[in-house]
Design a protein around this motif. Structure first.
Motif, short mmCIF file in Angstrom:
data_model
loop_
_atom_site.label_atom_id
_atom_site.label_comp_id
_atom_site.label_asym_id
_atom_site.label_seq_id
_atom_site.Cartn_x
_atom_site.Cartn_y
_atom_site.Cartn_z
N ASP A 14 -99.86 -0.39 -3.06
CA ASP A 14 -101.65 -1.13 -3.67
C ASP A 14 -101.30 -1.90 -1.78
OD1 ASP A 14 -101.44 -2.21 -6.89
OD2 ASP A 14 -102.26 -0.76 -5.95
N LEU A 15 -100.44 -2.57 -1.58
CA LEU A 15 -100.21 -3.66 -0.15
C LEU A 15 -100.89 -2.58 0.82
CD1 LEU A 15 -97.02 -5.75 -1.18
CD2 LEU A 15 -99.96 -6.51 -0.91
N LEU A 16 -100.06 -1.50 0.67
CA LEU A 16 -99.98 -0.36 2.58
C LEU A 16 -101.12 0.21 2.52
CD1 LEU A 16 -96.93 2.15 1.49
CD2 LEU A 16 -97.41 0.34 3.63
N CYS A 17 -101.73 0.22 1.08
CA CYS A 17 -103.57 0.26 1.48
C CYS A 17 -104.37 -0.53 1.62
CB CYS A 17 -104.24 0.72 -0.16
SG CYS A 17 -105.57 2.35 -0.15
N ASP A 18 -103.69 -1.43 1.74
CA ASP A 18 -104.56 -2.95 1.97
C ASP A 18 -104.47 -3.12 3.46
OD1 ASP A 18 -106.12 -4.43 0.22
OD2 ASP A 18 -104.75 -5.80 -0.79
N ASP A 31 -100.05 10.04 1.33
CA ASP A 31 -99.54 9.63 0.83
C ASP A 31 -99.87 8.47 0.00
OD1 ASP A 31 -97.70 11.40 0.94
OD2 ASP A 31 -95.87 10.61 2.04
N GLU A 32 -100.68 7.36 0.44
CA GLU A 32 -101.51 6.81 -0.09
C GLU A 32 -102.56 7.47 -1.03
OE1 GLU A 32 -100.69 3.91 3.93
OE2 GLU A 32 -102.58 3.16 2.63
N VAL A 33 -103.31 8.70 0.12
CA VAL A 33 -104.95 8.82 -0.34
C VAL A 33 -103.72 9.40 -2.31
CG1 VAL A 33 -105.88 11.20 -1.09
CG2 VAL A 33 -106.28 9.83 0.85
N MET A 34 -103.22 9.99 -2.06
CA MET A 34 -102.54 10.48 -3.43
C MET A 34 -102.19 9.91 -4.62
SD MET A 34 -100.57 14.81 -2.17
CE MET A 34 -99.70 13.39 -0.41
N LEU A 35 -101.43 8.29 -3.77
CA LEU A 35 -100.77 7.63 -5.19
C LEU A 35 -102.75 7.31 -5.13
CD1 LEU A 35 -98.35 5.84 -2.69
CD2 LEU A 35 -98.22 7.17 -5.21
N ARG A 36 -103.35 6.99 -4.82
CA ARG A 36 -104.38 6.42 -5.59
C ARG A 36 -105.08 7.05 -5.77
NH1 ARG A 36 -104.18 1.72 -5.43
NH2 ARG A 36 -106.08 1.32 -6.13
N LEU A 37 -105.29 7.88 -5.75
CA LEU A 37 -106.07 8.81 -6.75
C LEU A 37 -105.10 9.32 -7.88
CD1 LEU A 37 -106.49 12.53 -4.55
CD2 LEU A 37 -108.49 10.73 -5.52
N GLN A 38 -104.27 9.62 -8.09
CA GLN A 38 -103.08 9.43 -8.62
C GLN A 38 -103.38 8.27 -9.91
OE1 GLN A 38 -100.61 12.04 -8.95
NE2 GLN A 38 -100.91 11.66 -10.63
N ARG A 39 -103.31 6.90 -8.76
CA ARG A 39 -104.00 5.92 -9.68
C ARG A 39 -104.82 5.62 -10.73
NH1 ARG A 39 -102.39 0.64 -9.05
NH2 ARG A 39 -99.76 0.86 -8.84
N MET A 40 -106.12 6.06 -9.99
CA MET A 40 -107.58 6.32 -10.28
C MET A 40 -107.16 7.16 -11.27
SD MET A 40 -109.44 6.49 -6.90
CE MET A 40 -110.77 6.30 -7.48
#
Lengths: 172, 160
Positions: free
Chosen positions: A5-9, A48-57
């Motif tokens: 979350d912090l990375l994306c932020d 990686d962030e894109v994939m993590l965000r999509l996973q989270r969504m």
């Protein structure tokens, strides 16, 4: 809050990050070998962030899944009837699950009645090759419901008056 | 297997692999570095072939869409189904008014006393009620709001 979350932020607020992902994939997932990398390049964040965000969504249910939506009409399902049913309220969840699980039903919802004009509380979109086949499916649902079927109707669309999809919303 | 049985000459011919892919791709698509390759391997085809086939199915409008399926309400948006019973001789006027609102996403005429059915999609959940009121004021007819109370199945998979 987890580390990613912090990375994306670092680049943009999380809500903005997810919003951009929604916008960029409204029309569909890029048809390239590395679609998530492509999205990442457009957003200026890592794949990686894109994939993590999509996973989270997906985990939160904001994304139901990443999948293909077939055009049922093109696949030979020429008749689609919106079937509506009046079933006892205390049984609607159980019956809805059963009807929703039928292989000719694409959508099934519990919705409110508007008495006296609209007594129906369960909606199921039923698809068939013809109206006759839809009628057979309706008979199958009627059989499944048994004495819990307090009344039903089927509505066919006669004309599309407007079809824009939901994607306009994101552009506003 | 209606896909092949009812294909007309002008339409795209679907082979057995297309039909298998149509079923498989409704099940969900992986989130990984090379997702097309991962799915292609299940069918022992090349990544490029899978991408080309998905492109062809989209171009032929066999697939309406391929990508994340968003859940509007869980993104904070409002979504409802609404119905109206409009006299036939006033139907076109009302359709124009209803369609003029950007919040009306799609609208169908149906063969019933409730003859107009549309989806209202709003940026914020709270706006739906205001749009319903607005349509009533614009048209002079009641709007029956039929928001979903519970969802049992949403076209996630349809055997073809």
């Amino acid at each position: 809050m987890s580390a990613y979350d912090l990375l994306c932020d670092n680049v943009m607020p999380l809500a903005e990050c997810d919003r951009r992902l929604v916008e960029l994939t409204q029309a569909g997932l890029p048809l390239v070998a590395q679609p998530y990398h492509e999205l990442a390049r457009k957003m200026g964040i890592s794949a990686d962030e894109v994939m993590l965000r999509l996973q989270r969504m997906q985990e939160k249910g904001v994304i139901r899944r990443i999948a293909a939506l077939p055009n049922l009409y093109k696949l030979g399902y020429r008749a689609s009837g919106m079937t509506v049913w009046n079933v006892p309220d205390e049984k609607v969840s159980k019956l809805g699950e059963q009807i929703g699980g039928l292989d000719f039903v694409s959508h099934c919802y519990h919705r409110p009645r508007h008495l006296p004009l609209w007594p129906y509380n369960l909606f199921a979109m039923v698809h068939g090759a013809s109206h006759d086949e839809v009628d057979e499916h309706i008979a199958a649902i009627d059989h499944l419901l048994g004495e819990d079927n307090l009344g039903s109707d089927v509505l066919y669309s006669t004309r599309i008056l407007k079809k824009t999809g939901l994607r306009n919303r994101a552009r506003e | 297997m209606r896909g092949s049985a009812e294909t007309q000459p002008s339409e795209t011919v679907l082979d057995a692999l297309d039909l298998q892919l149509l079923n498989r791709l409704q099940d969900g698509f992986p989130i990984c570095d090379r997702p097309y390759r991962a799915v292609a391997r299940e069918f022992t085809i090349e990544e490029d072939e899978l991408i080309a086939r998905v492109q062809r199915l989209l171009d032929a409008n066999i697939l309406t869409r391929f990508g994340p399926m968003f859940h509007a309400e869980r993104m904070g948006g409002g979504l409802t189904l609404a119905a109206m019973a409009v006299p036939e001789d006033d139907f076109e006027r009302v359709a124009l008014l209803v369609n003029s609102l950007p919040e009306v996403a799609h609208n169908y005429a149906r063969d019933h006393a409730f003859n107009m059915w549309f989806v209202i999609a709003t940026e914020d959940r709270d706006e739906v009620a205001a749009i319903v009121k607005k349509i009533q004021a614009l048209t002079g007819y009641p709007v029956y709001n039929l928001p979903k109370i519970e969802e049992f199945y949403v076209g996630l998979r349809f055997a073809v």
